[in-house]
Design an enzyme around this catalytic site. Structure first.
Site, short mmCIF file in Angstrom:
data_model
loop_
_atom_site.label_atom_id
_atom_site.label_comp_id
_atom_site.label_asym_id
_atom_site.label_seq_id
_atom_site.Cartn_x
_atom_site.Cartn_y
_atom_site.Cartn_z
N ASP A 31 -40.90 -40.32 11.43
CA ASP A 31 -41.57 -41.61 11.62
C ASP A 31 -41.59 -42.30 10.26
OD1 ASP A 31 -43.62 -43.65 11.96
OD2 ASP A 31 -44.26 -42.55 13.73
N ILE A 32 -41.21 -43.59 10.21
CA ILE A 32 -41.20 -44.29 8.91
C ILE A 32 -42.61 -44.68 8.46
CG2 ILE A 32 -38.82 -45.13 9.04
CD1 ILE A 32 -40.05 -47.90 9.79
N HIS A 95 -41.59 -41.04 23.34
CA HIS A 95 -41.57 -40.31 22.07
C HIS A 95 -42.80 -39.45 21.94
CE1 HIS A 95 -43.51 -44.21 21.29
NE2 HIS A 95 -44.14 -43.67 20.27
N HIS A 97 -45.08 -37.62 19.23
CA HIS A 97 -45.39 -37.50 17.81
C HIS A 97 -45.65 -36.03 17.53
CE1 HIS A 97 -46.23 -41.85 17.09
NE2 HIS A 97 -46.61 -41.84 18.37
#
Ligand code: ZN
Length: 136
Positions: A31-32, A95, A97
């Site tokens: 994750d950015i 998605h 996390h």
């Protein structure tokens, strides 16, 4: 698939990402805006917009991939545990996390902060090494 889906673009390589693992059907990348260092997103390569709309087989597969990735990510980050989060509100492409956690509030996705490419590259490298060692 929606044309402007950012995760589909990552799958196609149109947007760069720090990939840590992939197979035919799934991709894991950093994750950015990590909530914690080593915050990974695991996605199906085929666009699907809601995790509970996935068929039973795909759903079981993505959770099993998250399980397999958890220990290498934990080792690479030195975290106590790995937490999982699914909300799907920010990007409508399934998605999970995968977040290294030491405290109960370490998993709040609203706490994400933009990381530098250098930081991301460094932790991605550590995670890739642990994944290679785990022979996933
Ligand atoms: Zn998509």
């Amino acid at each position: 698939m929606p044309e402007n889906c950012i995760f589909c673009k990552i799958v196609k390589g149109e947007i760069p990402s720090q990939k840590v693992w992939e197979d035919e059907n799934f991709l894991a990348f950093l994750d950015i805006n990590p909530v914690q260092q080593g915050h990974v997103l695991l996605i199906p390569k085929a666009h699907s917009d809601y995790i509970f709309s996935m068929d039973d087989k795909q759903y079981a597969e993505i959770l099993n991939r998250a399980k397999a990735l958890s220990e290498p990510i934990r080792k690479a980050t030195g975290a106590k545990r790995i937490g999982l989060g699914v909300e799907g509100l920010s990007v409508p492409h399934v998605h999970i996390h995968i977040i290294p956690v030491n405290n109960i509030n370490d998993i709040d996705p609203c706490k994400g902060k933009k990381a530098s490419q250098e930081e991301l590259a460094k932790i991605a490298d550590k995670i890739r090494k642990e994944i290679a060692a785990a022979k996933l």
